[in-house]
Design a protein around this motif. Structure first.
Motif, PDB file in Angstrom:
ATOM      1  N   GLN A   1      -1.063  49.975 -12.442  1.00  0.00           N
ATOM      2  CA  GLN A   1      -0.230  51.292 -12.140  1.00  0.00           C
ATOM      3  C   GLN A   1      -0.008  51.299 -10.580  1.00  0.00           C
ATOM      4  O   GLN A   1       1.024  51.598 -10.295  1.00  0.00           O
TER       5      GLN A   1
ATOM      6  N   GLU B   1       2.531  48.684 -10.383  1.00  0.00           N
ATOM      7  CA  GLU B   1       4.250  49.262 -10.737  1.00  0.00           C
ATOM      8  C   GLU B   1       4.591  50.054  -9.438  1.00  0.00           C
ATOM      9  O   GLU B   1       5.671  50.122  -9.085  1.00  0.00           O
ATOM     10  N   ARG B   2       3.657  50.826  -9.027  1.00  0.00           N
ATOM     11  CA  ARG B   2       4.045  51.855  -7.874  1.00  0.00           C
ATOM     12  C   ARG B   2       4.337  50.979  -6.647  1.00  0.00           C
ATOM     13  O   ARG B   2       5.314  51.207  -5.982  1.00  0.00           O
ATOM     14  N   GLU B   3       3.580  49.904  -6.249  1.00  0.00           N
ATOM     15  CA  GLU B   3       4.036  49.153  -5.341  1.00  0.00           C
ATOM     16  C   GLU B   3       5.294  48.625  -5.356  1.00  0.00           C
ATOM     17  O   GLU B   3       6.289  48.416  -4.418  1.00  0.00           O
TER      18      GLU B   3
ATOM     19  N   SER C   1       7.526  49.572  -7.170  1.00  0.00           N
ATOM     20  CA  SER C   1       8.540  50.823  -7.379  1.00  0.00           C
ATOM     21  C   SER C   1       9.063  50.962  -5.791  1.00  0.00           C
ATOM     22  O   SER C   1      10.091  51.315  -5.431  1.00  0.00           O
ATOM     23  N   ALA C   2       7.904  51.162  -5.049  1.00  0.00           N
ATOM     24  CA  ALA C   2       8.098  51.386  -3.747  1.00  0.00           C
ATOM     25  C   ALA C   2       8.727  50.544  -2.989  1.00  0.00           C
ATOM     26  O   ALA C   2       9.561  50.769  -1.767  1.00  0.00           O
TER      27      ALA C   2
END
Length: 254
Positions: free
Chosen positions: A70, A73-75, A77-78
């Motif tokens: 997760q 994924e956030r990294e 997306s960021a």
């Protein structure tokens, strides 16, 4: 039922310890740890306590792996948002630069138009100066010609301009067609007597069998009669080109 499930049902263990803080680790490393835990579980004996600990570790590793996924994924997306923001910032900077260039182009065009108008004005001034110089030269020549023509005389006189089929009497600017000349004959001769000087300017088309041929004998006969009566009237005849102005030869205003 598998051996793992037997151990779980027969020997319920104590509550699972809290998940270890393993930080951001890569998924391959977590998978290796998970495999090692399974190996120990399958081949390490039948002690429930050890098995439950490894099961808890397995769950913690799996949870940590999911958390790492997760976070990854956030990294990503960021990172994508950051890339978009950077692209937007570059686009905004380019737009500002384009706007500035367009404004500069408009200013340069306005300056060029001003320069073009200035150059046109300077050319018009130069042409006007040349024309003025030429007019002054013509004026000086006309004055010299007039002075030579009238012998320095500056008084009033009757100027008869002979044209094709008509005459113009100056300074009154009375236009008289030849067919109507005798209706104005007495007035013209009276003006000659009053001013005491008559000049005849002859255009090229008026010389032969035209207005000059009609006016000249009449004027000469009248002047001869006045001399006989004791009055001397000066007389001048001169040619004048078709495009030559009559203005330099006009008598002074009364």
């Amino acid at each position: 039922m598998t051996r793992r499930r037997k151990h779980r049902s027969a020997h319920p263990g104590p509550a699972a310890p809290s998940q270890p803080e393993i930080g951001l680790v890569s998924i391959p490393l977590l998978c290796c740890l998970l495999g090692a835990a399974l190996f120990v579980y399958e081949f390490g004996g039948n002690k429930p306590t050890l098995t439950n600990e490894f099961l808890a570790l397995e769950e913690a590793v799996a949870a940590s792996a999911y958390t790492a996924y997760q976070l990854d994924e956030r990294e990503q997306s960021a990172a994508e948002k950051l890339r978009r923001l950077q692209n937007a910032a570059r686009l905004a900077a380019l737009q500002d630069e384009v706007t500035a260039l367009l404004e500069q182009h408009a200013r340069l065009e306005a300056q060029q138009q001003d320069l073009d108008r200035l150059e046109k004005l300077l050319a018009e001034i130069e042409a006007a100066q040349i024309q003025l110089t030429d007019l002054q030269r013509q004026r000086d020549q006309s004055r010299a010609a007039t002075t030579s023509l009238f012998g320095g005389y500056n008084g009033q006189y009757v100027l008869i301009e002979c044209l094709a089929g008509e005459i113009i009497v100056h300074p009154q600017q009375r236009r008289i067609p030849l067919r109507d000349f005798y209706a104005h004959r007495d007035w013209l001769l009276g003006e000659i007597d009053r001013l005491g000087y008559v000049a005849i300017a002859v255009r090229p088309q008026a010389w032969t069998q035209d207005s000059f041929a009609e006016i000249k004998p009449l004027v000469q006969t009248h002047l001869a009669a006045r001399r006989a009566a004791g009055q001397t009237i000066a007389h001048t005849d001169f040619p004048l080109k078709n495009d030559a102005p009559i203005t330099p030869y006009l008598p002074p205003h009364l």
